[in-house]
Design a protein around this motif. Structure first.
Motif, PDB file in Angstrom:
ATOM      1  N   GLY A  78      26.657  27.965 -14.075  1.00 22.47           N
ATOM      2  CA  GLY A  78      28.091  27.797 -13.887  1.00 22.47           C
ATOM      3  C   GLY A  78      28.787  29.090 -13.492  1.00 22.47           C
ATOM      4  N   SER A  79      30.112  29.010 -13.445  1.00 21.16           N
ATOM      5  CA  SER A  79      30.925  30.138 -13.001  1.00 21.16           C
ATOM      6  C   SER A  79      32.091  30.386 -13.945  1.00 21.16           C
ATOM      7  CB  SER A  79      31.484  29.867 -11.598  1.00 21.16           C
ATOM      8  OG  SER A  79      30.455  29.687 -10.653  1.00 21.16           O
ATOM      9  N   LEU A  80      32.513  31.623 -13.976  1.00 18.07           N
ATOM     10  CA  LEU A  80      33.731  32.023 -14.674  1.00 18.07           C
ATOM     11  C   LEU A  80      34.395  33.131 -13.874  1.00 18.07           C
ATOM     12  CD1 LEU A  80      32.642  32.299 -18.441  1.00 18.07           C
ATOM     13  CD2 LEU A  80      34.253  30.638 -17.487  1.00 18.07           C
TER      14      LEU A  80
ATOM     15  N   THR B 147      21.802  32.904 -19.113  1.00 18.51           N
ATOM     16  CA  THR B 147      21.988  33.097 -20.548  1.00 18.51           C
ATOM     17  C   THR B 147      22.053  34.582 -20.903  1.00 18.51           C
ATOM     18  OG1 THR B 147      19.585  32.918 -20.865  1.00 18.51           O
ATOM     19  CG2 THR B 147      20.893  30.908 -21.153  1.00 18.51           C
ATOM     20  N   GLU B 148      21.357  35.391 -20.136  1.00 17.68           N
ATOM     21  CA  GLU B 148      21.376  36.835 -20.419  1.00 17.68           C
ATOM     22  C   GLU B 148      22.680  37.515 -20.044  1.00 17.68           C
ATOM     23  OE1 GLU B 148      19.024  35.124 -18.707  1.00 17.68           O
ATOM     24  OE2 GLU B 148      18.213  36.328 -17.048  1.00 17.68           O
ATOM     25  N   ASP B 149      23.597  36.777 -19.428  1.00 18.22           N
ATOM     26  CA  ASP B 149      24.939  37.309 -19.144  1.00 18.22           C
ATOM     27  C   ASP B 149      25.846  37.177 -20.354  1.00 18.22           C
ATOM     28  OD1 ASP B 149      24.671  35.843 -15.883  1.00 18.22           O
ATOM     29  OD2 ASP B 149      24.438  37.961 -16.402  1.00 18.22           O
TER      30      ASP B 149
ATOM     31  N   VAL C 141      32.043  36.015 -23.171  1.00 17.35           N
ATOM     32  CA  VAL C 141      31.390  35.102 -22.232  1.00 17.35           C
ATOM     33  C   VAL C 141      30.101  34.609 -22.885  1.00 17.35           C
ATOM     34  CG1 VAL C 141      30.211  34.890 -20.010  1.00 17.35           C
ATOM     35  CG2 VAL C 141      32.360  36.173 -20.174  1.00 17.35           C
ATOM     36  N   THR C 142      29.969  33.299 -23.017  1.00 21.78           N
ATOM     37  CA  THR C 142      28.772  32.714 -23.598  1.00 21.78           C
ATOM     38  C   THR C 142      28.189  31.712 -22.613  1.00 21.78           C
ATOM     39  OG1 THR C 142      29.681  32.943 -25.828  1.00 21.78           O
ATOM     40  CG2 THR C 142      27.821  31.438 -25.546  1.00 21.78           C
ATOM     41  N   VAL C 143      26.938  31.935 -22.253  1.00 22.79           N
ATOM     42  CA  VAL C 143      26.259  31.063 -21.301  1.00 22.79           C
ATOM     43  C   VAL C 143      25.162  30.305 -22.042  1.00 22.79           C
ATOM     44  CG1 VAL C 143      25.045  30.917 -19.105  1.00 22.79           C
ATOM     45  CG2 VAL C 143      26.727  32.742 -19.488  1.00 22.79           C
TER      46      VAL C 143
END
Length: 120
Positions: free
Chosen positions: A16-18, A87-89, A116-118
């Motif tokens: 996804g994007s943010l 997820t590592e972001d 930010v949680t992925v």
């Protein structure tokens, strides 16, 4: 007194994007480089992206091709468009601005951070 207000974090699925925003308010002569850093639990804070007052950008290798830094000098706002999130972001993201006074001296100001949680 300059304040940085960063926003735009949240929970998103992998892929996804943010879009993060960092707005500088207050009195200052000019803003030099604006940057985004992130810090994951148990890790050191790392530079994610930076943009100079002339629009020259610099990115961490881990986000090249996925994140885009831009800035609106009229609004004193720095943006970070994050695509293809992994997820590592996952981390707390902090904006930083290098502020120039009318005397020519400079100092850095930090935002309060946005999470930010992925998820996988």
């Amino acid at each position: 007194q300059v304040q940085l207000v960063d926003s735009g974090g949240g929970l998103v699925q992998a892929g996804g994007s943010l879009r993060l925003s960092c707005a500088a308010t207050g009195s200052f002569f000019s803003i030099n480089t604006m940057s985004w850093y992130r810090q994951a639990p148990g890790k050191q804070r790392e530079l994610v992206a930076a943009i100079t007052d002339r629009g020259i950008t610099n990115y961490a290798d881990s986000v090249k091709g996925r994140f885009t830094s831009s800035r609106d000098n009229a609004r004193n706002t720095h943006y970070l468009q994050m695509n293809s999130l992994k997820t590592e972001d996952t981390a707390a993201y902090y904006c930083d601005a290098n502020i120039r006074r009318s005397t020519g001296s400079e100092y850095d100001r930090w935002g309060q951070g946005t999470q930010v949680t992925v998820s996988s």
